[in-house]
Each structure stands twice: as structure tokens, then as C-alpha cells.
Design a protein around this motif. Structure first.
Motif, PDB file in Angstrom:
ATOM      1  N   UNK A 144       0.622  -0.956   0.131  1.00 53.38           N
ATOM      2  CA  UNK A 144      -0.165  -0.091   0.015  1.00 53.38           C
ATOM      3  C   UNK A 144       0.950   1.734  -0.324  1.00 53.38           C
ATOM      4  N   UNK A 145       1.859   1.639   0.365  1.00 55.37           N
ATOM      5  CA  UNK A 145       2.710   2.083   0.554  1.00 55.37           C
ATOM      6  C   UNK A 145       3.744   2.638  -0.857  1.00 55.37           C
ATOM      7  N   UNK A 146       3.412   1.625  -2.156  1.00 56.71           N
ATOM      8  CA  UNK A 146       3.691   1.389  -3.016  1.00 56.71           C
ATOM      9  C   UNK A 146       2.781   1.551  -4.355  1.00 56.71           C
ATOM     10  N   UNK A 147       2.021   2.122  -3.715  1.00 56.65           N
ATOM     11  CA  UNK A 147       0.724   2.074  -4.845  1.00 56.65           C
ATOM     12  C   UNK A 147       0.908   1.473  -6.755  1.00 56.65           C
ATOM     13  N   UNK A 148       2.060   2.973  -7.052  1.00 55.94           N
ATOM     14  CA  UNK A 148       1.816   3.034  -8.745  1.00 55.94           C
ATOM     15  C   UNK A 148       3.210   1.464  -8.939  1.00 55.94           C
ATOM     16  N   UNK A 149       3.957   0.982  -7.880  1.00 56.24           N
ATOM     17  CA  UNK A 149       4.879   0.320  -8.508  1.00 56.24           C
ATOM     18  C   UNK A 149       5.674   0.323  -7.567  1.00 56.24           C
ATOM     19  N   UNK A 150       6.771  -0.306  -8.370  1.00 51.46           N
ATOM     20  CA  UNK A 150       8.352  -0.747  -7.230  1.00 51.46           C
ATOM     21  C   UNK A 150       9.241   0.034  -7.623  1.00 51.46           C
ATOM     22  N   UNK A 151      10.362   0.412  -7.182  1.00 50.78           N
ATOM     23  CA  UNK A 151      11.095   1.170  -8.333  1.00 50.78           C
ATOM     24  C   UNK A 151      12.597   0.207  -7.456  1.00 50.78           C
ATOM     25  N   UNK A 152      13.275  -0.423  -8.423  1.00 50.31           N
ATOM     26  CA  UNK A 152      14.444  -0.371  -8.331  1.00 50.31           C
ATOM     27  C   UNK A 152      15.945   0.095  -9.001  1.00 50.31           C
ATOM     28  N   UNK A 153      16.451   1.235  -8.201  1.00 47.20           N
ATOM     29  CA  UNK A 153      17.217   1.525  -8.708  1.00 47.20           C
ATOM     30  C   UNK A 153      18.782   0.843  -8.577  1.00 47.20           C
ATOM     31  N   UNK A 154      19.630   0.085  -9.898  1.00 47.67           N
ATOM     32  CA  UNK A 154      20.980  -0.333  -9.735  1.00 47.67           C
ATOM     33  C   UNK A 154      20.557  -1.604 -10.383  1.00 47.67           C
ATOM     34  N   UNK A 155      19.467  -2.129 -10.381  1.00 55.41           N
ATOM     35  CA  UNK A 155      19.384  -3.475 -10.492  1.00 55.41           C
ATOM     36  C   UNK A 155      19.403  -3.637 -12.507  1.00 55.41           C
ATOM     37  N   UNK A 156      20.293  -3.901 -13.428  1.00 62.68           N
ATOM     38  CA  UNK A 156      19.466  -3.939 -14.365  1.00 62.68           C
ATOM     39  C   UNK A 156      20.135  -5.259 -15.484  1.00 62.68           C
ATOM     40  N   UNK A 157      20.949  -6.027 -14.070  1.00 62.35           N
ATOM     41  CA  UNK A 157      21.216  -7.541 -15.034  1.00 62.35           C
ATOM     42  C   UNK A 157      19.964  -8.018 -15.335  1.00 62.35           C
ATOM     43  N   UNK A 158      19.451  -8.484 -16.392  1.00 63.24           N
ATOM     44  CA  UNK A 158      18.461  -9.351 -16.599  1.00 63.24           C
ATOM     45  C   UNK A 158      17.509 -10.282 -16.896  1.00 63.24           C
ATOM     46  N   UNK A 159      18.589 -11.193 -16.041  1.00 59.75           N
ATOM     47  CA  UNK A 159      17.984 -12.802 -14.932  1.00 59.75           C
ATOM     48  C   UNK A 159      17.198 -11.920 -13.852  1.00 59.75           C
ATOM     49  N   UNK A 160      18.302 -11.065 -13.246  1.00 58.16           N
ATOM     50  CA  UNK A 160      17.729 -10.968 -11.820  1.00 58.16           C
ATOM     51  C   UNK A 160      16.853  -9.734 -12.075  1.00 58.16           C
ATOM     52  N   UNK A 161      16.038  -8.845 -13.086  1.00 58.21           N
ATOM     53  CA  UNK A 161      15.397  -8.240 -13.700  1.00 58.21           C
ATOM     54  C   UNK A 161      14.040  -9.192 -13.680  1.00 58.21           C
ATOM     55  N   UNK A 162      14.282 -10.097 -14.429  1.00 58.65           N
ATOM     56  CA  UNK A 162      13.095 -11.581 -15.068  1.00 58.65           C
ATOM     57  C   UNK A 162      12.711 -11.579 -13.371  1.00 58.65           C
ATOM     58  N   UNK A 163      13.388 -12.012 -12.664  1.00 55.56           N
ATOM     59  CA  UNK A 163      13.546 -12.817 -11.034  1.00 55.56           C
ATOM     60  C   UNK A 163      12.265 -11.709 -10.410  1.00 55.56           C
ATOM     61  N   UNK A 164      12.784 -10.559 -10.255  1.00 55.75           N
ATOM     62  CA  UNK A 164      12.195  -9.772  -9.693  1.00 55.75           C
ATOM     63  C   UNK A 164      10.741  -9.445  -9.888  1.00 55.75           C
ATOM     64  N   UNK A 165      10.527  -8.801 -11.524  1.00 56.11           N
ATOM     65  CA  UNK A 165       9.038  -9.566 -12.202  1.00 56.11           C
ATOM     66  C   UNK A 165       8.661 -10.858 -11.575  1.00 56.11           C
ATOM     67  N   UNK A 166       9.260 -11.319 -11.766  1.00 50.58           N
ATOM     68  CA  UNK A 166       8.411 -12.779 -11.500  1.00 50.58           C
ATOM     69  C   UNK A 166       8.083 -12.938  -9.983  1.00 50.58           C
ATOM     70  N   UNK A 167       8.447 -11.900  -8.924  1.00 47.51           N
ATOM     71  CA  UNK A 167       7.778 -12.428  -7.630  1.00 47.51           C
ATOM     72  C   UNK A 167       7.195 -10.804  -6.985  1.00 47.51           C
ATOM     73  N   UNK A 168       7.143  -9.143  -7.804  1.00 51.10           N
ATOM     74  CA  UNK A 168       6.838  -8.249  -7.614  1.00 51.10           C
ATOM     75  C   UNK A 168       5.800  -7.940  -7.464  1.00 51.10           C
TER      76      UNK A 168
END
Length: 103
Positions: free
Chosen positions: A9-33
Motif C-alpha cells: 500500500x506504500x507503493x501503489x504505483x509500483x516498485x522502483x529498483x535502482x541499480x538492478x539491470x541484470x536481465x536474470x535478476x530483473x526477470x526474477x524480480x518481475x516474477x515475484x513482484x
């Protein structure tokens, strides 16, 4: 990813992740976000289309645009003070173009 679903509820528009650009890491974060993911991109980051394919909702350039503008200002000042020339300003936008951008 350690974002609790009850804290979303503190992030209604989404989640901001500065510093994370590795494709595998980004995909994993998208999967669980539990919310749309925004990535802070810049030199070395995958292209926008590649991030979109990974499921990224938004790409932010953050302060990179201002940092690039300051780099041009620095180059222009150094050139004017050393060579006495103005080549660093060659790609500048003219006043008409700038005014059109503000409409």
C-alpha cells in the motif's frame, strides 16, 4: 526480493529498483513482484525493449539526463578556456526547437 505484500500500500504505483539491470535478476524480480516494476536505467543497462520483454513496467532515466547535460557544460567550459573554441555546443538545440518542446 524482500518486499512484503502487506507493505504494498506504500507503493501503489509500483516498485522502483535502482541499480538492478541484470536481465536474470530483473526477470526474477518481475516474477515475484506484487506490483509493476520500474527500473533505473543508464549506460550498461539493457535497451528499453529488452526490459519490456522481461516484464518491466517503466524505465526511469533518473538524474542521468541532468548529469549528461552537466558533462556537456563542463566540456564546453573546458574547451572555451583552453582552445578558445565552441565545438562542444555543436549539437545544441536552437531557441525555436526549445520553445516548441515547451508547448
Amino acid at each position: 526480493m524482500s518486499i512484503s505484500r502487506h507493505g504494498l500500500s506504500h507503493f501503489p504505483a509500483g516498485i522502483f529498483v535502482p541499480g538492478v539491470v541484470d536481465p536474470d535478476t530483473v526477470a526474477a524480480m518481475v516474477a515475484v513482484s506484487p506490483a509493476p516494476l520500474t527500473v533505473l536505467a543508464g549506460p550498461g543497462a539493457p535497451p528499453v525493449a529488452a526490459l519490456a520483454k522481461l516484464g518491466v513496467a517503466r524505465v526511469s532515466l533518473g538524474s542521468s539526463v541532468a548529469e549528461a547535460a552537466y558533462a556537456v557544460a563542463r566540456r564546453a567550459a573546458e574547451e572555451a578556456l583552453t582552445a578558445g573554441t565552441y565545438g562542444a555546443l555543436a549539437d545544441a538545440l536552437d531557441y525555436g526547437t526549445l520553445n516548441d518542446l515547451m508547448r
